[in-house]
Design a protein around this motif. Structure first.
Motif, mmCIF file in Angstrom:
data_model
loop_
_atom_site.group_PDB
_atom_site.id
_atom_site.type_symbol
_atom_site.label_atom_id
_atom_site.label_comp_id
_atom_site.label_asym_id
_atom_site.label_seq_id
_atom_site.Cartn_x
_atom_site.Cartn_y
_atom_site.Cartn_z
ATOM 1 N N LEU A 12 0.857 -1.188 0.000
ATOM 2 C CA LEU A 12 0.000 0.000 0.000
ATOM 3 C C LEU A 12 0.894 1.239 0.000
ATOM 4 O O LEU A 12 1.984 1.221 0.575
ATOM 5 N N LYS A 110 -4.884 3.843 11.084
ATOM 6 C CA LYS A 110 -5.660 3.443 9.901
ATOM 7 C C LYS A 110 -4.765 2.760 8.871
ATOM 8 O O LYS A 110 -5.118 1.714 8.320
ATOM 9 N N ASP A 114 -5.160 -1.029 7.745
ATOM 10 C CA ASP A 114 -5.450 -1.310 6.330
ATOM 11 C C ASP A 114 -4.426 -2.276 5.729
ATOM 12 O O ASP A 114 -4.767 -3.099 4.874
ATOM 13 N N CYS A 115 -3.171 -2.168 6.172
ATOM 14 C CA CYS A 115 -2.131 -3.086 5.688
ATOM 15 C C CYS A 115 -2.481 -4.527 6.062
ATOM 16 O O CYS A 115 -2.401 -5.439 5.235
ATOM 17 N N LYS A 117 -5.474 -5.666 6.837
ATOM 18 C CA LYS A 117 -6.696 -6.055 6.106
ATOM 19 C C LYS A 117 -6.371 -6.455 4.674
ATOM 20 O O LYS A 117 -6.920 -7.421 4.155
ATOM 21 N N SER A 118 -5.467 -5.714 4.011
ATOM 22 C CA SER A 118 -5.154 -6.024 2.610
ATOM 23 C C SER A 118 -4.505 -7.404 2.495
ATOM 24 O O SER A 118 -4.781 -8.145 1.548
ATOM 25 N N GLU A 121 -7.310 -10.000 3.114
ATOM 26 C CA GLU A 121 -8.212 -10.031 1.937
ATOM 27 C C GLU A 121 -7.571 -10.767 0.765
ATOM 28 O O GLU A 121 -8.224 -11.544 0.070
#
Length: 198
Positions: A12, A110, A114-115, A117-118, A121
């Motif tokens: 990211l 955040k 997000d890292c 979560k990516s 996912e």
């Protein structure tokens, strides 16, 4: 609980900071420490190499580090995502190359969340997650004459980590789901009239 079946990597970019997210399979705290150490050596030029891990059949061993980021802004949000994923025996390292713009504590929380979560996912997208099933090890030694018959008879069982050794007898080793072991053992014994050692 679920486990990971292969390494996952995502990247990211947040306000010019580059985050490399790597999710590894790991089943002990000492292995996690070794892995984190080697990641820090690999990325010596990075601003930060933060990590979080969840280990154990019941996800009972937890660890995290902000690695120089403000306290609570990296390890904690990463660990929260890992715990929420239902996956165990994993280590996540997030390597940050600072891009010149400060993100602030809220921005960091955040970004690191997000890292994580990516990576999760991507693991889901690539079908790299499976349920942890209890397995039992087995070792079968038999005469060469029985080998093909045994292979045929056990082909409808799902076996894991199979290896074969050839000496004066053939030794077949591997793992089978614990719930199938008794049926498996009975089938082997019936087949050989007691000529196979399990």
């Amino acid at each position: 609980m679920n486990c990971l079946t292969k390494k996952i990597e995502t990247e990211l970019v947040v306000k010019n900071s580059r985050f490399i997210n790597e999710l590894f399979i790991c089943d002990s705290q000492s292995a996690a420490r070794d892995l984190i150490k080697s990641q820090k050596e690999k990325y010596q030029d990075a601003s930060h190499v933060c990590h979080a891990f969840v280990i154990g059949n019941n996800a009972e061993v937890l660890g995290m580090s902000d690695a120089g980021e403000p306290s609570g802004t990296a390890g904690r949000p990463m660990l929260d995502v890992l715990k929420g994923s239902g996956i165990t025996n994993i280590v996540l390292t997030v390597t940050r190359y600072f891009g010149g713009t400060l993100l602030g504590t809220g921005g960091l929380v955040k970004a690191y969340g997000d890292c994580a979560k990516s990576a999760i996912e991507k693991a889901i997208e690539e079908n790299a997650i499976e349920e942890i099933l209890e397995k039992k090890e087995f070792s079968i030694s038999m005469d060469y004459g029985l080998y093909e018959t045994v292979k045929r008879k056990i082909s409808d069982f799902k076996l894991y980590d199979i290896s074969e050794e050839y000496s004066d007898v053939v030794v077949l080793k591997g793992k089978i789901l614990a719930e199938q072991f008794d049926d498996f053992a009975a089938r082997i014994k019936n087949l050989s009239g007691g000529k196979i050692n399990l």
